[in-house]
Design an enzyme around this catalytic site. Structure first.
Site, short mmCIF file in Angstrom:
data_model
loop_
_atom_site.label_atom_id
_atom_site.label_comp_id
_atom_site.label_asym_id
_atom_site.label_seq_id
_atom_site.Cartn_x
_atom_site.Cartn_y
_atom_site.Cartn_z
N ALA A 60 102.38 14.24 93.03
CA ALA A 60 103.25 14.43 94.19
C ALA A 60 104.40 15.32 93.75
CB ALA A 60 103.76 13.08 94.67
N GLY A 103 99.65 11.53 91.88
CA GLY A 103 99.10 11.61 93.24
C GLY A 103 97.91 12.56 93.32
N GLU A 106 95.12 10.50 92.30
CA GLU A 106 94.81 9.56 93.40
C GLU A 106 94.05 10.26 94.53
OE1 GLU A 106 98.92 8.23 93.57
OE2 GLU A 106 98.24 6.18 93.19
N GLU A 126 103.11 8.63 86.00
CA GLU A 126 104.19 7.95 86.74
C GLU A 126 105.07 7.10 85.83
OE1 GLU A 126 101.13 8.42 87.90
OE2 GLU A 126 101.11 8.52 90.09
N1 DAK Z 1 106.17 18.30 91.17
C1 DAK Z 1 106.92 19.41 91.27
N2 DAK Z 1 106.74 20.51 90.50
C2 DAK Z 1 105.78 20.47 89.57
C3 DAK Z 1 104.97 19.32 89.40
C4 DAK Z 1 105.21 18.19 90.23
N3 DAK Z 1 104.44 17.10 90.18
N4 DAK Z 1 104.11 19.57 88.39
C5 DAK Z 1 104.36 20.82 87.97
N5 DAK Z 1 105.36 21.37 88.67
C6 DAK Z 1 105.95 22.69 88.52
C7 DAK Z 1 106.82 22.78 87.30
O1 DAK Z 1 108.11 22.28 87.57
C8 DAK Z 1 106.81 24.28 87.06
O2 DAK Z 1 107.70 24.88 87.98
P1 DAK Z 1 108.72 26.04 87.50
O3 DAK Z 1 109.49 25.46 86.39
O4 DAK Z 1 107.80 27.15 87.07
O5 DAK Z 1 109.50 26.36 88.75
C9 DAK Z 1 105.41 24.70 87.44
O6 DAK Z 1 104.92 23.65 88.26
C10 DAK Z 1 104.50 24.84 86.23
O7 DAK Z 1 104.58 23.65 85.47
P2 DAK Z 1 104.94 23.62 83.90
O8 DAK Z 1 105.77 24.80 83.55
O9 DAK Z 1 105.49 22.27 83.63
O10 DAK Z 1 103.50 23.80 83.26
P3 DAK Z 1 103.00 23.23 81.85
O11 DAK Z 1 101.67 23.81 81.63
O12 DAK Z 1 104.04 23.40 80.80
O13 DAK Z 1 102.84 21.66 82.07
C11 DAK Z 1 102.11 19.69 83.29
C12 DAK Z 1 101.85 21.19 82.95
C13 DAK Z 1 101.11 19.27 84.33
C14 DAK Z 1 101.88 18.87 82.01
C15 DAK Z 1 103.57 19.51 83.75
O14 DAK Z 1 103.79 20.47 84.81
C16 DAK Z 1 103.87 18.13 84.27
O15 DAK Z 1 104.09 17.22 83.48
N6 DAK Z 1 103.94 18.01 85.62
C17 DAK Z 1 104.37 16.79 86.23
C18 DAK Z 1 103.30 15.72 86.17
C19 DAK Z 1 103.79 14.50 86.91
O16 DAK Z 1 104.64 13.75 86.40
N7 DAK Z 1 103.35 14.34 88.16
C20 DAK Z 1 103.96 13.49 89.11
C21 DAK Z 1 103.53 12.03 88.93
S1 DAK Z 1 104.29 11.00 90.17
C22 DAK Z 1 103.50 8.68 97.48
C23 DAK Z 1 102.21 9.01 97.13
C24 DAK Z 1 101.95 9.46 95.85
C25 DAK Z 1 102.96 9.59 94.93
C26 DAK Z 1 104.25 9.26 95.28
C27 DAK Z 1 104.52 8.79 96.55
N8 DAK Z 1 103.79 8.20 98.78
C28 DAK Z 1 102.76 8.30 99.84
C29 DAK Z 1 105.05 7.70 99.14
C30 DAK Z 1 102.65 10.12 93.61
C31 DAK Z 1 103.54 10.26 92.62
C32 DAK Z 1 103.24 11.09 91.47
O17 DAK Z 1 102.30 11.86 91.46
#
Ligand code: DAK
Length: 252
Positions: A60, A103, A106, A126
């Protein structure tokens, strides 16, 4: 998102590659709205979900939810959109390349089948953000791999390789990245050519197998089995067999 229909396959592509297809609220709403539309269209038999760029979806959109609070989230009721995904009657096949995290994982797990590229990486990060999966992750992963293995992945937040995902039964197939779409569509076309009512009622019955007791599930199966004898395709399928020719199915 990008949307197209070809060969009776409705194709949705997540298209925010700059942020690794991070799922914002508008995107989820768009996906389910198109899925709903595909579900009702006669010219779509199978739905395929893919992501553009180096991720299926990296979760997400963290920027969108970072300042959320519990009451705002309750009032937004975003899970309503996620839940609509579970009501799609047609087969949904996900094709995952690169990251499928949080997400994004998911969303992938809400597909009926998952084909993955050899470079796919699945995980629930998460825990590293001080939260936990909220759109089915703890439930779906546990059903696929069992409690102890699921806890290991959910607590560590580590990424699972495509090979591990295949080993644990999280994905159906592991495919060379350059062949992922081709092989997914090949399988989708195979299912699209089957009698659509059988495909539909099989999906419904298999889903019940996860919640019902064996006796309840078998009762349910039986009703769907009877129901297919009310279809034109059953008459055509059996007649074609007797006449030693290829059946021509109409989905009715
Ligand atoms: N959200 C926003 N931006 C994201 C992102 C994310 N989840 N994942 C990546 N990006 C963005 C990065 O910020 C970066 O943007 P800039 O800095 O270039 O502006 C760009 O995508 C490229 O990412 P990286 O530079 O970080 O690329 P790397 O290859 O170095 O790393 C990575 C790739 C996948 C390991 C890293 O990007 C990463 O750790 N991303 C975040 C993973 C994460 O924590 N995901 C979120 C989990 S929480 C809900 C339903 C579902 C959910 C919540 C609520 N409801 C219905 C209420 C779900 C929650 C989640 O998914």
């Amino acid at each position: 998102i990008e949307v197209s229909i070809e060969d009776r396959i409705g194709h949705v592509t997540l298209n925010r590659p700059k942020v690794l297809n991070a799922l914002n609220r508008g995107m989820i709403r768009e996906i389910v709205t198109v899925f709903d539309e595909f579900d009702l269209r006669d010219d779509v038999k199978v739905i395929v979900l893919t992501g553009k760029g180096r991720a299926f979806a990296a979760g997400a959109d963290i920027d969108e939810m970072a300042d959320d609070d519990a009451i705002r989230m309750e009032l937004l009721n975003q899970f309503k959109d996620w839940d609509r995904m579970n009501q799609i009657k047609k087969p949904v096949i996900g094709a995952v390349q690169g990251f499928a995290l949080g997400g994004g994982f998911e969303l992938a797990l809400s597909c009926d089948l998952l084909f993955a590229a050899e470079d796919a990486k699945f995980g629930f990060p998460e825990i590293n953000l001080g939260v936990m999966p909220g759109a089915g992750g703890t439930q779906r992963l546990t059903r696929l791999m069992g409690k102890t293995k699921a806890l290991e992945w959910l607590w560590s937040g580590e990424m699972m390789s495509g090979k591990e995902a295949l080993h644990y039964g999280v994905v159906n197939r592991l495919i060379a990245p350059e062949l992922l779409l081709e092989e997914t569509f090949q399988f989708a076309r195979k299912v699209a050519a089957k009698p659509a009512l059988s495909v539909r009622l099989i999906k419904e019955a298999v889903e019940k197998a996860e919640d019902y007791t064996l006796a309840e599930g078998m009762q349910f199966e039986r009703k769907n089995f009877y129901l297919l004898f009310a279809s034109e395709d059953q008459k055509e399928g059996m007649k074609a067999f007797q006449e030693k020719r290829k059946p021509s199915f109409k989905g009715r």
